[in-house]
Design a protein around this motif. Structure first.
Motif, PDB file in Angstrom:
ATOM      1  N   ALA A 297       0.818  -1.181   0.032  1.00 41.79           N
ATOM      2  CA  ALA A 297      -0.143   0.116  -0.022  1.00 41.79           C
ATOM      3  C   ALA A 297       0.843   1.178  -0.104  1.00 41.79           C
ATOM      4  N   ASN A 298       0.329   2.264  -0.604  1.00 47.49           N
ATOM      5  CA  ASN A 298       0.971   3.487  -0.345  1.00 47.49           C
ATOM      6  C   ASN A 298       0.037   4.362   0.531  1.00 47.49           C
ATOM      7  N   LEU A 299       0.647   4.927   1.481  1.00 46.85           N
ATOM      8  CA  LEU A 299      -0.121   5.468   2.674  1.00 46.85           C
ATOM      9  C   LEU A 299       0.097   6.921   2.929  1.00 46.85           C
ATOM     10  N   GLU A 300      -0.812   7.699   3.311  1.00 52.46           N
ATOM     11  CA  GLU A 300      -0.288   9.220   3.482  1.00 52.46           C
ATOM     12  C   GLU A 300      -0.458   9.415   5.219  1.00 52.46           C
ATOM     13  N   PHE A 301      -1.495   8.762   5.838  1.00 51.94           N
ATOM     14  CA  PHE A 301      -1.874   9.247   6.899  1.00 51.94           C
ATOM     15  C   PHE A 301      -1.990   7.925   7.843  1.00 51.94           C
ATOM     16  N   ARG A 302      -2.300   8.125   9.322  1.00 54.13           N
ATOM     17  CA  ARG A 302      -2.488   7.275  10.351  1.00 54.13           C
ATOM     18  C   ARG A 302      -3.973   6.613   9.997  1.00 54.13           C
ATOM     19  N   GLU A 303      -4.790   7.284   9.529  1.00 56.61           N
ATOM     20  CA  GLU A 303      -6.023   7.058   9.541  1.00 56.61           C
ATOM     21  C   GLU A 303      -6.448   5.798   8.312  1.00 56.61           C
ATOM     22  N   PHE A 319       5.361   5.303   2.537  1.00 58.71           N
ATOM     23  CA  PHE A 319       4.579   5.857   3.220  1.00 58.71           C
ATOM     24  C   PHE A 319       5.111   7.438   3.086  1.00 58.71           C
ATOM     25  N   ARG A 320       4.479   8.328   2.524  1.00 60.96           N
ATOM     26  CA  ARG A 320       4.563   9.594   2.182  1.00 60.96           C
ATOM     27  C   ARG A 320       4.393  10.448   3.390  1.00 60.96           C
ATOM     28  N   THR A 321       5.596  10.122   4.094  1.00 61.12           N
ATOM     29  CA  THR A 321       5.502  11.114   5.417  1.00 61.12           C
ATOM     30  C   THR A 321       5.392  12.615   5.418  1.00 61.12           C
ATOM     31  N   GLU A 322       5.871  13.239   4.517  1.00 57.34           N
ATOM     32  CA  GLU A 322       5.667  14.661   4.318  1.00 57.34           C
ATOM     33  C   GLU A 322       3.933  14.875   4.317  1.00 57.34           C
ATOM     34  N   MET A 323       3.089  14.157   4.022  1.00 59.92           N
ATOM     35  CA  MET A 323       1.825  14.520   4.059  1.00 59.92           C
ATOM     36  C   MET A 323       1.445  14.947   5.547  1.00 59.92           C
ATOM     37  N   LEU A 324       2.017  14.002   6.504  1.00 65.72           N
ATOM     38  CA  LEU A 324       1.668  14.381   7.914  1.00 65.72           C
ATOM     39  C   LEU A 324       2.095  15.918   8.276  1.00 65.72           C
ATOM     40  N   PHE A 325       3.279  16.259   7.722  1.00 65.53           N
ATOM     41  CA  PHE A 325       3.434  17.562   7.780  1.00 65.53           C
ATOM     42  C   PHE A 325       2.628  18.566   7.267  1.00 65.53           C
ATOM     43  N   LEU A 326       2.388  18.142   5.998  1.00 67.26           N
ATOM     44  CA  LEU A 326       1.384  19.167   5.044  1.00 67.26           C
ATOM     45  C   LEU A 326       0.024  19.340   5.665  1.00 67.26           C
ATOM     46  N   ARG A 356       9.214   6.656   3.769  1.00 69.14           N
ATOM     47  CA  ARG A 356      10.127   7.401   2.687  1.00 69.14           C
ATOM     48  C   ARG A 356      10.313   8.806   3.833  1.00 69.14           C
ATOM     49  N   LEU A 357      11.534   9.140   3.820  1.00 70.37           N
ATOM     50  CA  LEU A 357      11.927  10.413   4.470  1.00 70.37           C
ATOM     51  C   LEU A 357      11.307  11.589   3.805  1.00 70.37           C
ATOM     52  N   ILE A 358      10.920  12.704   4.360  1.00 73.61           N
ATOM     53  CA  ILE A 358      10.198  13.662   4.152  1.00 73.61           C
ATOM     54  C   ILE A 358      10.604  14.309   2.661  1.00 73.61           C
ATOM     55  N   ASP A 359       9.483  14.120   1.770  1.00 74.89           N
ATOM     56  CA  ASP A 359       9.783  14.664   0.609  1.00 74.89           C
ATOM     57  C   ASP A 359       9.300  15.875   0.340  1.00 74.89           C
ATOM     58  N   LEU A 360       9.582  17.158   0.625  1.00 70.23           N
ATOM     59  CA  LEU A 360       9.073  18.403   0.553  1.00 70.23           C
ATOM     60  C   LEU A 360       9.508  18.999  -0.946  1.00 70.23           C
ATOM     61  N   GLY A 361       8.890  20.045  -1.371  1.00 73.01           N
ATOM     62  CA  GLY A 361       9.470  20.740  -2.324  1.00 73.01           C
ATOM     63  C   GLY A 361       8.527  20.293  -3.463  1.00 73.01           C
ATOM     64  N   GLY A 362       8.726  20.746  -4.587  1.00 71.42           N
ATOM     65  CA  GLY A 362       7.752  20.519  -5.916  1.00 71.42           C
ATOM     66  C   GLY A 362       6.665  21.209  -5.574  1.00 71.42           C
ATOM     67  N   ALA A 408      10.491  -2.308   9.464  1.00 67.14           N
ATOM     68  CA  ALA A 408      10.527  -0.896   8.974  1.00 67.14           C
ATOM     69  C   ALA A 408      11.686  -0.916   7.848  1.00 67.14           C
ATOM     70  N   ARG A 409      11.438   0.031   7.044  1.00 72.90           N
ATOM     71  CA  ARG A 409      12.657   0.293   5.889  1.00 72.90           C
ATOM     72  C   ARG A 409      12.574   1.842   5.589  1.00 72.90           C
ATOM     73  N   ILE A 410      13.766   2.414   5.349  1.00 75.33           N
ATOM     74  CA  ILE A 410      13.781   3.892   5.120  1.00 75.33           C
ATOM     75  C   ILE A 410      14.227   3.978   3.412  1.00 75.33           C
ATOM     76  N   LEU A 411      13.256   4.791   2.970  1.00 74.83           N
ATOM     77  CA  LEU A 411      13.310   5.272   1.376  1.00 74.83           C
ATOM     78  C   LEU A 411      13.938   6.711   1.394  1.00 74.83           C
ATOM     79  N   LEU A 412      14.648   6.971   0.573  1.00 68.71           N
ATOM     80  CA  LEU A 412      15.136   8.211   0.125  1.00 68.71           C
ATOM     81  C   LEU A 412      14.443   8.704  -0.941  1.00 68.71           C
ATOM     82  N   PRO A 413      14.139  10.059  -0.804  1.00 67.12           N
ATOM     83  CA  PRO A 413      13.487  10.844  -1.973  1.00 67.12           C
ATOM     84  C   PRO A 413      14.373  11.455  -2.800  1.00 67.12           C
TER      85      PRO A 413
END
Ligand code: PEP
Ligand code: MG
Length: 608
Positions: A297-303, A319-326, A356-362, A408-413
């Motif tokens: 799954a691609n996820l953005e939120f805890r919900e 896991f698009r972690t930046e969405m938590l911040f946005l 995935r580490l925070i992928d801000l920008g764009g 867990a795994r870490i993904l670099l954007p």
């Protein structure tokens, strides 16, 4: 819509208001970006260029209106404060002064008093009062002989837009009723989140493409959506009945009875498919000749965590972690992040969560973000992280701590150079040392992988594979960078295709390099969610696909109805095609031949 800046600006076929009288049925072709059929009345959400109406308030609401005005001022001050901080950081101490004039205006007692006087004395709505006061002020400056005063007139327009937007924010939202379809020029990912909490039926946007983040958000939230409707929001009227087909992108205003009936049937068919999705979710994800394809799954939120089980995902591929911040409009601290990541690994266990580490920008900007001329080619992803250890390090600590609770795994954007991978790896090692010294448990061998989303990495995939524990192909960005087509720009949306043979050959190259190096390769771009494309991806050798949970059972139906062998020869045929259009024809023919029900659902049967 404003007058084009350039006379030759390409004009898409904009709907013509003169042909759309009320009660006349009109159909428009957009791009379907989130599945489902919605039928309901329109809620028109107005864009940024906002003219306040001369509304008269009743006496009882005057105090509330003044309160709304105060809140909008405070919000506007906060926004500007953040912008000034980032301007100082990025551009040096003096740069923030361009915003000082705007901050001064917001603090100016004569501005405040004049607006409150108009609300009380003339019973003007706050928006109209702000527009009136600042409008007079601006006219005086524009008429002045002084160049610097004339420049300040532009600041006033900025302040006015900011305050009006903040005033509208609360109001517009509170007006949205459940059971409406929101039609807008454009929305942010955060808008869609707020609207979905109000129970809207769907979203239709003039702008955007399938991989813009507003579309990704709609999919994540299960809100049917279509984008790239070229000016539809200018011709549709509030409360008109609208049909939205989130598969084909067709939008119909004022449907006749026959059309309504047809789409109600489609809606029922989709609901029936969805009802069976529990069974499909529990079935193995295997081709008829026994090749297992891992669906994540691609996820953005805890919900969204409960969706992992609902749709049978074998872990989280992205896991698009930046969405938590946005969605919060600010950075989360280590503890806040840890709690979310820990819940994610527990929900996905025994499978892994790929953070995935925070992928801000764009197009993913915090309110205080630095504005750039070419944001997608600019300060994005890992480039920001390496410049901002205060963003990176708490996140790495939080993920490592969560790795003590489950895989867990870490993904670099947005990696484009080997030295970026090495630099991040060194920082991760430092954090590990710190945790060891503090006696905090974590996974010593946590895999670290790369997003393959810049052509440079796909081209040199063999070398990058030596630096990585796994690859995840991000076709949303890989496509825009390979074809030089902005993924969110509606004017060039027709040129954006992940099925371009150049993109397919970069995917193949990456898969082969990963296999040679003995590392796993998955694909997490939006094309993984399109069941028409599944035979092609499987045939290219991908054995892991990651997509929004709502699509996983559709994709699994296709996997279970084919053999790996036929997928392989199909992929060969696709790679040899001259262009994306012929690949699309090939895929559609396959789907109509192999899976008639799904083909009908996806609008490939020409019955609409
Ligand atoms: C991609 O680029 O394909 C991807 C999965 O990342 P994002 O859509 O968040 O940029
Ligand atoms: Mg990307």
């Amino acid at each position: 819509m404003s007058v084009p800046l350039f006379p030759n600006e390409p004009q898409k076929d904009r709907p013509d208001a003169s042909t759309t009288a009320v009660h006349e049925m009109v159909s428009f072709a957009g791009i379907g970006v989130a599945p489902g059929i919605a039928i309901g009345p329109v809620y028109l959400y107005e864009g940024e260029a906002y003219e306040a109406d001369a509304e008269q308030l009743d006496a009882a609401s005057i105090d509330d209106e003044i309160q709304r005005f105060k809140v909008a001022i405070v919000r506007s001050e906060k926004e500007l404060g953040k912008i000034v901080t980032v301007a100082h950081e990025k551009l040096g101490e003096d740069s923030g002064v361009i915003f000082d004039a705007q901050l001064l205006m917001l603090h100016d007692a004569s501005f405040y008093d004049a607006v409150v006087d108009l609300i009380r004395g003339n019973r003007y709505a706050a928006s109209y009062a702000v527009q009136t006061v600042l409008g007079h002020h601006r006219q005086r400056m524009e008429a002045s002989g002084s160049a610097s005063l004339r420049e300040r007139a532009a600041d006033i327009v900025d302040v006015q837009n900011r305050v009006l937007r903040n005033l509208r924010h609360g109001r517009a939202l509170s007006k949205i009723d459940a059971n409406h379809i929101v039609v807008a020029e454009n929305l942010t990912a955060a808008d869609v989140l707020l609207f979905s909490r109000r129970g809207i039926l769907g979203c239709v946007l003039d702008f955007g493409g399938p991989t813009s983040h507003v579309s990704i958000m709609a999919r994540a939230l299960g809100v049917p959506a279509a984008v790239s409707l070229h000016g539809l929001s200018e011709v549709v009227k509030a409360s008109e009945i609208l049909i939205l087909d989130g598969f084909s992108g067709v939008v119909i205003i004022n449907p006749d009875d026959e059309t309504l009936e047809l789409y109600r049937e489609k809606q029922a068919r989709y609901q029936a498919l969805s009802a069976e999705s529990g069974e499909v979710a529990a079935a193995p994800s295997e081709t008829q000749d026994g090749r297992h394809i891992t669906l994540q799954a691609n996820l953005e939120f805890r919900e969204e965590l409960p969706l992992l089980h609902e749709f049978g995902a074998e872990g989280v591929g992205l896991f698009r972690t930046e969405m938590l911040f946005l969605t919060q409009g600010k950075a989360l601290d280590e503890e806040q992040q840890y709690e979310i990541y820990r819940d994610a690994v527990r929900a996905a266990a025994p499978h892994a969560v790929t953070f995935r580490l925070i992928d801000l920008g764009g197009d993913k900007l915090l309110p205080m973000a630095h504005r750039e001329a070419n944001p997608f080619l600019g300060w994005r992803g890992v480039r920001i992280l390496l410049d901002k250890p205060h963003l990176l390090l708490p996140q790495v600590r939080a993920i490592l701590r969560a790795s003590g609770d489950g895989p867990a795994r870490i993904l670099l954007p947005m990696i484009s150079a080997i030295r970026e991978v090495r630099a991040i790896r060194t920082l991760i090692e430092n954090v590990k040392d710190e945790l060891r010294n503090q006696g905090i448990a974590f996974d010593e061998t946590i895999p670290i992988g790369l997003m393959v989303e810049v052509p440079a990495v796909a081209l040199l995939a063999g070398r990058f594979a030596k630096e990585a524990d796994f690859f995840s192909i991000g076709t949303n960005d890989l496509t825009q960078y390979t074809l030089a087509v902005d993924r969110g720009n509606d004017l060039v949306a027709e040129l954006y295709s992940e099925l371009h043979p150049a993109v397919l050959s970069l995917i193949k190259r990456t898969v082969d390099a990963g296999k040679n190096a003995g590392i796993s390769v998955s694909l997490c771009g939006e094309m993984a969610a399109d069941p028409r494309v599944t035979p092609l991806l499987v045939g290219l050798g991908l054995d892991t696909l990651s997509a929004s949970p709502a699509y996983l059972t559709l994709v699994k139906r296709v996997i279970r109805a084919m053999t790996f062998e036929e997928a392989q020869s199909f992929a060969q045929e696709a790679l040899a095609q001259p262009d994306a259009t012929s690949v699309v024809d090939l895929l559609n023919r396959w789907m109509t031949g192999h899976n008639a029900d799904l083909a009908a659902m996806l609008g490939l049967d020409d019955d609409s």
